[in-house]
Design a protein around this motif. Structure first.
Motif, mmCIF file in Angstrom:
data_model
loop_
_atom_site.group_PDB
_atom_site.id
_atom_site.type_symbol
_atom_site.label_atom_id
_atom_site.label_comp_id
_atom_site.label_asym_id
_atom_site.label_seq_id
_atom_site.Cartn_x
_atom_site.Cartn_y
_atom_site.Cartn_z
ATOM 1 N N LEU B 78 4.083 21.489 -11.897
ATOM 2 C CA LEU B 78 2.729 20.946 -11.840
ATOM 3 C C LEU B 78 1.728 22.076 -11.984
ATOM 4 O O LEU B 78 0.568 21.945 -11.646
ATOM 5 C CB LEU B 78 2.505 20.232 -10.503
ATOM 6 C CG LEU B 78 3.267 18.926 -10.332
ATOM 7 C CD1 LEU B 78 3.117 18.398 -8.927
ATOM 8 C CD2 LEU B 78 2.759 17.899 -11.305
ATOM 9 N N PHE B 121 6.414 33.338 -10.830
ATOM 10 C CA PHE B 121 6.323 32.045 -10.143
ATOM 11 C C PHE B 121 7.576 31.209 -10.353
ATOM 12 O O PHE B 121 7.748 30.175 -9.717
ATOM 13 C CB PHE B 121 5.073 31.278 -10.591
ATOM 14 C CG PHE B 121 3.844 31.722 -9.861
ATOM 15 C CD1 PHE B 121 3.616 31.310 -8.556
ATOM 16 C CD2 PHE B 121 2.941 32.575 -10.461
ATOM 17 C CE1 PHE B 121 2.490 31.734 -7.875
ATOM 18 C CE2 PHE B 121 1.815 32.992 -9.775
ATOM 19 C CZ PHE B 121 1.589 32.578 -8.482
ATOM 20 N N PRO B 124 10.936 31.122 -7.193
ATOM 21 C CA PRO B 124 11.331 30.108 -6.203
ATOM 22 C C PRO B 124 12.321 29.086 -6.750
ATOM 23 O O PRO B 124 13.115 28.525 -6.005
ATOM 24 C CB PRO B 124 10.005 29.432 -5.831
ATOM 25 C CG PRO B 124 8.966 30.430 -6.145
ATOM 26 C CD PRO B 124 9.479 31.222 -7.303
ATOM 27 N N VAL B 135 6.049 20.732 -6.170
ATOM 28 C CA VAL B 135 4.916 21.015 -5.298
ATOM 29 C C VAL B 135 4.713 22.524 -5.169
ATOM 30 O O VAL B 135 3.584 23.011 -5.128
ATOM 31 C CB VAL B 135 5.116 20.351 -3.925
ATOM 32 C CG1 VAL B 135 3.967 20.681 -3.009
ATOM 33 C CG2 VAL B 135 5.221 18.847 -4.097
ATOM 34 N N ALA B 136 5.842 23.252 -5.150
ATOM 35 C CA ALA B 136 5.716 24.702 -5.017
ATOM 36 C C ALA B 136 4.960 25.299 -6.204
ATOM 37 O O ALA B 136 4.223 26.271 -6.055
ATOM 38 C CB ALA B 136 7.099 25.334 -4.896
ATOM 39 N N LEU B 138 2.539 24.044 -7.607
ATOM 40 C CA LEU B 138 1.103 23.871 -7.372
ATOM 41 C C LEU B 138 0.513 25.126 -6.747
ATOM 42 O O LEU B 138 -0.672 25.411 -6.878
ATOM 43 C CB LEU B 138 0.851 22.670 -6.460
ATOM 44 C CG LEU B 138 0.754 21.317 -7.135
ATOM 45 C CD1 LEU B 138 0.631 20.236 -6.088
ATOM 46 C CD2 LEU B 138 -0.438 21.270 -8.061
ATOM 47 N N ALA B 139 1.366 25.877 -6.027
ATOM 48 C CA ALA B 139 0.900 27.133 -5.441
ATOM 49 C C ALA B 139 0.352 28.033 -6.541
ATOM 50 O O ALA B 139 -0.718 28.641 -6.390
ATOM 51 C CB ALA B 139 2.042 27.819 -4.696
ATOM 52 N N PHE B 142 -3.169 26.661 -7.672
ATOM 53 C CA PHE B 142 -4.323 26.918 -6.809
ATOM 54 C C PHE B 142 -4.603 28.405 -6.677
ATOM 55 O O PHE B 142 -5.747 28.821 -6.529
ATOM 56 C CB PHE B 142 -4.118 26.261 -5.448
ATOM 57 C CG PHE B 142 -4.176 24.767 -5.522
ATOM 58 C CD1 PHE B 142 -5.329 24.139 -5.952
ATOM 59 C CD2 PHE B 142 -3.077 23.988 -5.215
ATOM 60 C CE1 PHE B 142 -5.390 22.769 -6.062
ATOM 61 C CE2 PHE B 142 -3.123 22.614 -5.320
ATOM 62 C CZ PHE B 142 -4.285 22.004 -5.742
ATOM 63 N N PHE B 143 -3.521 29.193 -6.739
ATOM 64 C CA PHE B 143 -3.715 30.628 -6.637
ATOM 65 C C PHE B 143 -4.511 31.154 -7.837
ATOM 66 O O PHE B 143 -5.485 31.892 -7.680
ATOM 67 C CB PHE B 143 -2.365 31.333 -6.530
ATOM 68 C CG PHE B 143 -2.489 32.795 -6.296
ATOM 69 C CD1 PHE B 143 -3.015 33.275 -5.105
ATOM 70 C CD2 PHE B 143 -2.099 33.702 -7.272
ATOM 71 C CE1 PHE B 143 -3.142 34.631 -4.885
ATOM 72 C CE2 PHE B 143 -2.231 35.060 -7.051
ATOM 73 C CZ PHE B 143 -2.752 35.521 -5.864
ATOM 74 N N TRP B 146 -8.129 30.236 -7.810
ATOM 75 C CA TRP B 146 -8.891 31.064 -6.884
ATOM 76 C C TRP B 146 -9.135 32.452 -7.467
ATOM 77 O O TRP B 146 -10.241 32.988 -7.411
ATOM 78 C CB TRP B 146 -8.121 31.150 -5.563
ATOM 79 C CG TRP B 146 -8.756 32.017 -4.536
ATOM 80 C CD1 TRP B 146 -9.758 31.666 -3.683
ATOM 81 C CD2 TRP B 146 -8.436 33.371 -4.254
ATOM 82 N NE1 TRP B 146 -10.078 32.730 -2.887
ATOM 83 C CE2 TRP B 146 -9.286 33.789 -3.210
ATOM 84 C CE3 TRP B 146 -7.508 34.280 -4.774
ATOM 85 C CZ2 TRP B 146 -9.237 35.071 -2.676
ATOM 86 C CZ3 TRP B 146 -7.458 35.552 -4.247
ATOM 87 C CH2 TRP B 146 -8.321 35.944 -3.213
ATOM 88 N N TRP C 283 -5.000 27.520 -1.362
ATOM 89 C CA TRP C 283 -3.769 28.145 -1.884
ATOM 90 C C TRP C 283 -2.954 28.773 -0.788
ATOM 91 O O TRP C 283 -1.752 28.885 -0.866
ATOM 92 C CB TRP C 283 -4.032 29.105 -3.030
ATOM 93 C CG TRP C 283 -4.770 30.389 -2.729
ATOM 94 C CD1 TRP C 283 -6.068 30.638 -2.983
ATOM 95 C CD2 TRP C 283 -4.241 31.602 -2.174
ATOM 96 N NE1 TRP C 283 -6.399 31.905 -2.609
ATOM 97 C CE2 TRP C 283 -5.292 32.520 -2.114
ATOM 98 C CE3 TRP C 283 -2.985 31.994 -1.712
ATOM 99 C CZ2 TRP C 283 -5.141 33.808 -1.611
ATOM 100 C CZ3 TRP C 283 -2.829 33.275 -1.216
ATOM 101 C CH2 TRP C 283 -3.905 34.178 -1.169
ATOM 102 N N TYR C 286 -0.376 26.410 0.356
ATOM 103 C CA TYR C 286 0.759 26.293 -0.561
ATOM 104 C C TYR C 286 1.675 27.499 -0.470
ATOM 105 O O TYR C 286 2.905 27.366 -0.486
ATOM 106 C CB TYR C 286 0.267 26.091 -1.995
ATOM 107 C CG TYR C 286 -0.117 24.666 -2.273
ATOM 108 C CD1 TYR C 286 0.829 23.753 -2.701
ATOM 109 C CD2 TYR C 286 -1.413 24.221 -2.080
ATOM 110 C CE1 TYR C 286 0.493 22.441 -2.939
ATOM 111 C CE2 TYR C 286 -1.763 22.915 -2.311
ATOM 112 C CZ TYR C 286 -0.807 22.024 -2.737
ATOM 113 O OH TYR C 286 -1.131 20.727 -2.966
ATOM 114 N N LEU C 294 11.504 29.160 0.806
ATOM 115 C CA LEU C 294 12.475 30.152 0.375
ATOM 116 C C LEU C 294 13.598 30.283 1.403
ATOM 117 O O LEU C 294 14.725 30.586 1.060
ATOM 118 C CB LEU C 294 11.798 31.508 0.161
ATOM 119 C CG LEU C 294 10.912 31.558 -1.080
ATOM 120 C CD1 LEU C 294 10.315 32.929 -1.247
ATOM 121 C CD2 LEU C 294 11.705 31.179 -2.318
#
Lengths: 270, 358, 309
Positions: B78, B121, B124, B135-136, B138-139, B142-143, B146, C283, C286, C294
């Motif tokens: 995502l 990325f 993971p 969902v991970a 999505l980190a 958003f990162f 930002w 963020w 998340y 992990l």
């Protein structure tokens, strides 16, 4: 077979997957009340599809019955949902076991009672009965289904179906991936259930040898057609069946250089 | 009758393994390419280029990238919008910070940077699977949102937060009018699509698909999950990043981080799922569908209201658009969960049987 | 110290609200294997219905009791959520039996668009308020221990209680009842569940309705705190890290996850934010979830992923 006690009658059904793939090309057979009928044949012969067509599980696989009829005690059942069928006493045990991985064995068994309305006492009684037929399950009752062995999962799947108190069980490939000894055990239990409880079985099997030993009547499917039918003992003694499915023949081992073999096989398949 | 491979015999393995083994397909594709390269630039007006064709080409490229990761390697993401952003901003920084760097090189470097970020990325994915991974990712989204919003260095300290490029040219070819932009993107898409198709047909593609279908089993037969998954992330991010750079440079020319928000990520995932997971063709179908649909709805709804004598307010139109867009997506998924590409191949299958079906 | 504790408690309260949203995700995932992206839209839809009916009812019926109007509005909104659940099953899920997770996820995104469109065209898209008479005034506790005591919002406290109650009830429902067991069976294997006669259709209506009710409660609480507006949809995005941190299938996980994320967000924003330039809340949540993943790929309390080849 007399027509009076016919439980399930399948009349030249045709099944098409995904609008283009024709899998069953007019399969007909009937199952008498209290009998064990085996559908035999190799991979891709259409055994599983036939069972799914009867139990109405085709829709999830994007398949549909386009021609023919399926009757349960003279009632058309093509349009019923699987749940309605279970209420009428027909339940399928799917190929490859399909236990609920994260539920314990006992919880798995209890899910089979969802359609029942006859109270807790009756359910407890059935649970006891299932445990007497499958003593192995009782010892594993609290373990998660995914961590039990293949044989135990198969027994769990059959036991779960029995919890619904069915009149007829559609058993899809119970021998898949099991050791011969376990297969024997499973089939013995099926036979017991049939004789003691009067449960009718429709069996789809690749293990022809085993199936014909326990069934009363057999149909052989090839390429989506019934190519042969007969009482189990007759089939087991038929020359062609012996050669093609049982790996036996009158003249000992067959030489593959023998051209006649291919001719006969070809005639069989067309 | 028309569409049948009878009589087309193959005498070499090369002929047997070509991308379009049926002659009719080859001619059709050739025809489409000719139309795309020659007829369309001559015939189509400027609005269509800007509103439909250029976005379609660039998003197709991005969708191919997403499809490599999601459709071929089975890792749901995502965060595709994030990699578009990385590609765009990296290309921008190369473009303005290194004097005289050719445009092509900046765009490809943008893609490469995105590939590197993609690998990071993607780590993971070695442990996390399925929806958890989705969902991970999505980190990442958003990162990067930002980072490009808050760290001024990436946007060359521009006070408004938006960046812009101008005077684009490749070896003397000025890319300033819609036709040249269109052709530039088309060339990119053609080359990259061919690249992707061939990549998925060779060893690495088979490794991806093995991982997708059952990663434990794939590992057992000797496929390295580390290499297969991270290479999928890298290749996918490279495609998506390149598309991002094109989106920024060619389509928008001046942009801010909101151009690559989480909505963009969803949009890309929509494209590959509606188009068809695991097919290159499907990415194009999906992109076309998602690009064209809102425009059609936007034009069509007020007109439809007019026919019935109903005056739909602008707010009403935007609500109705939402409803219809959502409804159509659901409809398509129900009608063909395997995407438009499957519809396409089912159609071809039927055509081959025609006029004598089963 | 007092400030730290205040931040901590603020984080816990915010976390409780995240938990409520996360709970909706978990319920539907647990019972049907669908990752429901429409949860945020359901929250918006339910909150809009509640806010507008509470506003309209006194006019229509001439009620002057706020309490009565709110109750009726809550019931109507609940009924609407049932209709939504029924329609979703009828029009969408029924045709998507046995499809892959990604396809189902996209379908819920489609549903989200439709719900947002219908919700805003039925109920309008301004900012509305829900007044359920929750006490707004803050209270001070533990004055003895710290200078000036700790500032706590009563409203938050009540919300946290409601959430805890809801969670307890749902956990009982899943573990102890026949329907709960059937729901878990469906989540494991649609087809097998179907084959033993569990009617998927009914199961799905039930679970989407329950998730709708949870959305309604969440919507009322968020709405009375911050007002009902379109941006309520984004609470879904705040709920996601909570779900994966806690585990997609675990109801207690949603709660603990919510608390961890709530606290982590607040503390990071207060102590870490100023150093690297603010706005890191979203963020950070998340990344926090990712770090946990992990170590435990199925979330803190999720069911272990069992592989058999």
């Amino acid at each position: 077979m007399s027509t009076a006690n016919i439980l399930l009658k399948v009349n030249s059904i045709e099944v098409i997957y995904n609008h283009v793939i024709l899998v069953l090309k007019g399969v007909s057979f009937s199952v008498p009340e209290g009998g064990i009928v085996a559908l035999l044949g190799g991979n891709g012969a259409g055994k599983t599809t036939t069972l799914r067509a009867v139990s109405n599980l085709l829709r999830g696989e994007r398949g549909e019955v386009t021609k023919g009829t399926i009757e349960l005690r003279d009632e058309r059942i093509e349009a019923l949902t699987p749940a309605q069928l279970v209420k009428r006493g027909v339940i399928q045990v799917m190929e490859g076991r399909h236990c609920f991985a994260h539920l314990s064995i006992e919880e798995n068994l209890l899910t089979g009672t969802y359609t029942r309305t006859d109270g807790k006492a009756a359910i407890a009684e059935t649970l006891d009965k299932v445990y007497t037929y499958f003593p192995r399950l009782k010892t594993r009752r609290t373990s998660q289904a995914a961590y039990t062995s293949g044989g135990e999962q198969q027994m769990c799947a059959i036991g779960r179906a029995l919890m619904a108190n069915p009149r007829m069980v559609l058993l899809d490939e119970p021998s898949m991936g099991l050791a011969p000894q376990i297969v024997d055990e499973v089939f013995t239990i099926v036979k017991d259930l049939n004789q003691n409880e009067g449960v009718t079985f429709l069996l789809a099997e690749q293990n022809t040898n085993m199936a014909l030993r326990y069934a009363d009547f057999g149909y052989i499917l090839e390429n989506g057609r019934v190519v042969m039918e007969g009482a189990a003992a007759e089939l087991a003694n038929n020359e062609d069946v012996k050669e093609f499915y049982l790996g036996l023949s009158s003249a000992g081992r067959k030489s593959f250089r023998d051209v006649k073999h291919y001719r006969r096989r070809k005639r069989w398949l067309s | 009758m028309l569409y049948r491979e009878n009589g087309q015999f193959k005498t070499t393995y090369a002929a047997d393994q070509q991308i379009f083994p049926i002659a009719q397909d080859r001619w059709t594709i050739l025809g489409i390419l000719l139309i795309a390269f020659i007829a369309i630039p001559l015939l189509v007006d400027e609005y269509l280029f800007r509103a439909i064709l250029i976005p379609f080409l660039i998003l197709s490229l991005a969708a191919i990238g997403v499809n490599i990761l999601v459709g071929y390697c089975g890792q749901i993401t995502l965060g595709a919008g994030a990699f578009m952003a990385v590609g765009a901003y990296a290309a921008y920084n190369f473009h303005i910070r290194i004097e005289g760097l050719p445009l092509l090189v900046s765009i490809l470097l943008g893609g490469l940077t995105s590939a590197l970020v993609g690998i990071v990325f993607g780590i993971p994915s070695l442990r996390v699977r399925g929806l958890y991974l989705a969902v991970a990712t999505l980190a990442a989204q958003f990162f990067t949102d930002w980072v490009f919003l808050r760290i001024p260095w990436f946007t060359d300290n521009s006070s408004s937060g938006s960046v812009s490029v101008s005077n684009l040219q490749v070896m003397g070819w000025q890319i300033d009018n819609p036709v040249s932009k269109y052709l530039f993107c088309l060339i990119f898409l053609t080359i990259f699509a061919l690249l992707a198709k061939n990549m998925t047909r060779c060893a690495i593609g088979r490794q991806w698909m093995a991982i997708r279908d059952m990663d434990v089993a794939a590992e057992v037969i000797g496929i390295r999950p580390l290499f297969a998954k991270l290479s999928a992330f890298a290749v996918s991010s490279f495609f998506v990043g390149t598309a991002g750079a094109l989106w920024g440079f060619i389509h928008l020319a001046s942009w801010e981080p909101a151009a690559f928000s989480v909505d963009r990520s969803f949009q890309l995932l929509f494209m590959v799922i509606i188009g068809g997971l695991g097919t290159i063709m499907g990415s194009l179908f999906g992109a076309a569908f998602i690009v064209v649909l809102p425009i059609v709805l936007n034009q069509f709804l007020p007109a439809l209201g007019g026919v019935f004598g109903i005056k739909i307010s602008t707010a009403g139109v935007s609500h109705a658009e939402l409803i219809i867009f959502g409804g159509l997506i659901v409809f398509f998924l129900i009608k063909e969960p395997h995407g438009i590409a499957r519809l396409w191949s089912t159609g071809k299958e039927k055509l081959r049987l025609w006029p004598f079906p089963h | 110290m007092g400030f730290f504790l205040e931040t901590l408690i603020g984080g816990l309260m915010a976390g409780m609200l995240y938990s409520l949203v996360a709970l909706g995700f978990v319920l539907i995932y647990k019972a049907s294997g669908v990752f429901n992206f429409a949860q945020g839209s359901m929250v918006l839809f339910a909150a809009l219905a509640m806010a507008r009916f509470a506003e309209w009812l006194p006019h229509w019926l001439g009620l002057d009791s706020l309490w009565l109007a709110n109750t009726i509005a809550f019931v109507i909104a609940g009924a609407l959520m049932f209709v939504v659940a029924w329609l979703i099953e009828r029009l969408v899920l029924r045709y998507l039996v046995n499809q892959e997770g990604a396809t189902l996820l996209m379908a819920t995104l489609g549903i989200a668009y439709v719900l947002e469109g219908i919700g805003t065209s039925l109920f309008g898209n301004n900012i509305y308020s829900i007044d359920v008479g929750m006490p707004k005034e803050p209270v001070f506790i533990l004055d003895g221990l710290f200078e000036g005591g700790l500032l706590i919002n009563k409203e938050d406290f009540i919300a946290a209680l409601i959430a805890a109650l809801l969670v307890g009830l749902l956990a009982l429902f899943f573990q102890k009842t026949t329907t709960g067991r059937a729901l878990r069976a469906v989540a494991d294997d649609h087809q097998a569940a179907q084959s033993i006669g569990i009617p998927l259709n009914r199961i799905w209506v039930i679970i989407w309705f329950v998730a709708g009710l949870v959305a309604l409660v969440a919507g009322v609480i968020w709405g009375s705190k911050l007002g009902v507006q379109f941006s309520l949809v984004t609470v879904a995005l705040r709920g996601l890290p909570v779900v994966i941190l806690g585990g997609l299938t675990s109801i207690p996980g949603a709660i603990i996850g919510g608390l961890i994320i709530g606290v982590g967000e607040k503390l990071s924003e207060v102590y870490l934010g100023p150093m690297i330039g603010g706005g890191i809340e979203i963020w950070f949540a998340y990344q926090l979830a990712l770090v946990f993943l992990l170590f435990r790929p199925q979330g803190l309390f999720g069911e272990k992923i069992i592989d058999r080849v």
